[in-house]
Design a protein around this motif. Sequence first.
Motif, PDB file in Angstrom:
ATOM      1  N   GLN A  32       0.882  -1.173   0.000  1.00  9.51           N
ATOM      2  CA  GLN A  32       0.000   0.000   0.000  1.00  9.51           C
ATOM      3  C   GLN A  32       0.910   1.210   0.000  1.00  9.51           C
ATOM      4  O   GLN A  32       1.498   1.560   1.023  1.00  9.51           O
ATOM      5  CB  GLN A  32      -0.927  -0.027   1.208  1.00  9.51           C
TER       6      GLN A  32
ATOM      7  N   LYS B 147      -3.433   6.032  -0.324  1.00  6.29           N
ATOM      8  CA  LYS B 147      -2.557   4.920  -0.672  1.00  6.29           C
ATOM      9  C   LYS B 147      -3.135   4.095  -1.814  1.00  6.29           C
ATOM     10  O   LYS B 147      -4.349   3.982  -1.948  1.00  6.29           O
ATOM     11  CB  LYS B 147      -2.341   4.036   0.553  1.00  6.29           C
ATOM     12  N   ARG B 148      -2.248   3.518  -2.593  1.00  7.95           N
ATOM     13  CA  ARG B 148      -2.669   2.660  -3.701  1.00  7.95           C
ATOM     14  C   ARG B 148      -2.178   1.245  -3.426  1.00  7.95           C
ATOM     15  O   ARG B 148      -1.018   1.059  -3.062  1.00  7.95           O
ATOM     16  CB  ARG B 148      -2.059   3.194  -5.000  1.00  7.95           C
ATOM     17  N   GLU B 149      -3.069   0.273  -3.583  1.00  6.71           N
ATOM     18  CA  GLU B 149      -2.688  -1.111  -3.303  1.00  6.71           C
ATOM     19  C   GLU B 149      -2.276  -1.825  -4.588  1.00  6.71           C
ATOM     20  O   GLU B 149      -2.981  -1.765  -5.596  1.00  6.71           O
ATOM     21  CB  GLU B 149      -3.856  -1.852  -2.641  1.00  6.71           C
TER      22      GLU B 149
ATOM     23  N   THR C 215      -2.246  -6.965  -9.790  1.00  5.54           N
ATOM     24  CA  THR C 215      -3.126  -6.036  -9.076  1.00  5.54           C
ATOM     25  C   THR C 215      -4.551  -6.107  -9.625  1.00  5.54           C
ATOM     26  O   THR C 215      -4.752  -6.077 -10.843  1.00  5.54           O
ATOM     27  CB  THR C 215      -2.600  -4.604  -9.234  1.00  5.54           C
TER      28      THR C 215
ATOM     29  N   VAL D 218     -10.041  -4.728  -1.465  1.00  2.00           N
ATOM     30  CA  VAL D 218      -8.894  -5.524  -1.052  1.00  2.00           C
ATOM     31  C   VAL D 218      -9.129  -7.021  -1.186  1.00  2.00           C
ATOM     32  O   VAL D 218      -8.195  -7.800  -1.227  1.00  2.00           O
ATOM     33  CB  VAL D 218      -8.514  -5.206   0.413  1.00  2.00           C
TER      34      VAL D 218
ATOM     35  N   ILE E  44       1.860  -5.018   3.416  1.00  2.00           N
ATOM     36  CA  ILE E  44       0.908  -5.230   4.515  1.00  2.00           C
ATOM     37  C   ILE E  44       1.192  -6.557   5.206  1.00  2.00           C
ATOM     38  O   ILE E  44       1.789  -7.471   4.608  1.00  2.00           O
ATOM     39  CB  ILE E  44      -0.564  -5.188   4.009  1.00  2.00           C
TER      40      ILE E  44
END
Length: 391
Positions: free
Chosen positions: A12, A28-30, A49, A54, A386
């Motif tokens: 993230q 934030k970008r996951e 991605t 999520v 994460i």
Amino acid sequence: MKITAITPWIIQVPWSERPGETPSEDNKRELLFTQVDTDEGITGWGEVTTYPGVAGNRSIAHMIREVGATLIGRDPAHIERIWNDNIRSLTYVGTRGAVSATASAIDIALWDIRGKELGQPIYMLLGGPVRDRIGLYTHPPQTNEPVQAAIDAKEIVASGHRAFKFDPMMHSIPEGNAHYIDGQISQRGMEEAWEITAAIREAVGPSIELLIDAHGKYNVPTAIDLCRGLEASNIFWFEEPVPVESNHALRQVREKINAKISVGERLFTRWEFIDVFEKELADFIMPDVTWTGGISELKKISTLAESYYIPISPHDASGPINVMAGAQVMMTVPNFYKLETSRYDLSDYNQFIDEPLEIREGDLYVPDRPGLGVNLDPDALKRFAIEGFNG
Ligand SMILES: [Mg+2]
């Protein structure tokens, strides 16, 4: 050479709201990446991605971990055999979607390893280049204000890009595909989409290609009405007018609009494209290399499209491995239109890659470095990862 470990990473990473702004902890970008290690010290990188939310990334990361564990000790050069084994090992849960995404993550990393082993960029292993640069199309920031949309559009044109894509309905249906119920948009939402698009066309002049993404959110009559209003702004394509499940619905829309249609980011593997070609459902296809089956599969789908004289324009709107994997294939594909990127300034990627992507005047220059041409920085991944997917 043998595979010794396959590791999914979910990071993230702080992201900027608009190009040029400082990346923000609040935005934030996951991104989901895959690391494949070997006993000879060569590491390959993949990406898968997915959206929205999520759950998709975490579910697929678990699948990569489980499938990856079965590949320890295999020769990473056996890319085609491993692709088939990965897809077929999950036959009873279906072979496409999450399964093809899992296979993609590993396939891309194996091509990266193969290129590094042979000291060649991947495009040299796929038949060599038919072009010296990759034309891009990109995205403006999301807005519901025609004035701001026009400002953002001019900024993209000033960067040298000659095409960009946007969803002027997005603010009217902010929940997107995750809560599809009836496929409708309000009359006001439709009018706002036409107004935003008209303001952008007015700002950029007649020659810039404006691609409209409907994100598969509409029923048949809504998609037709929406597109007819957008056609007044001379749009270049109308993408995914209806949800992916019904080619019959897509045909109904196609027969009643004038704009060209592009589909494919929700179509996985070569088999799902056959109907699109045979039933003449699209003018462009846009598979995503990280979902449709990786580099191996994108090359095959490209050739299939070539035999129908349909141009291909990969959906590569995620991270840098996504962009470079698509670009490596498109270097070798005659029937290429343009490659997607998420914005004209991709410098936010520089927080976790070893070399910035080389983009000038709306073109990506693929380096002659071995493999994908870009590597992820493991220290940066550790910093942004994460819990549970941090190496
Ligand atoms: Mg799309």
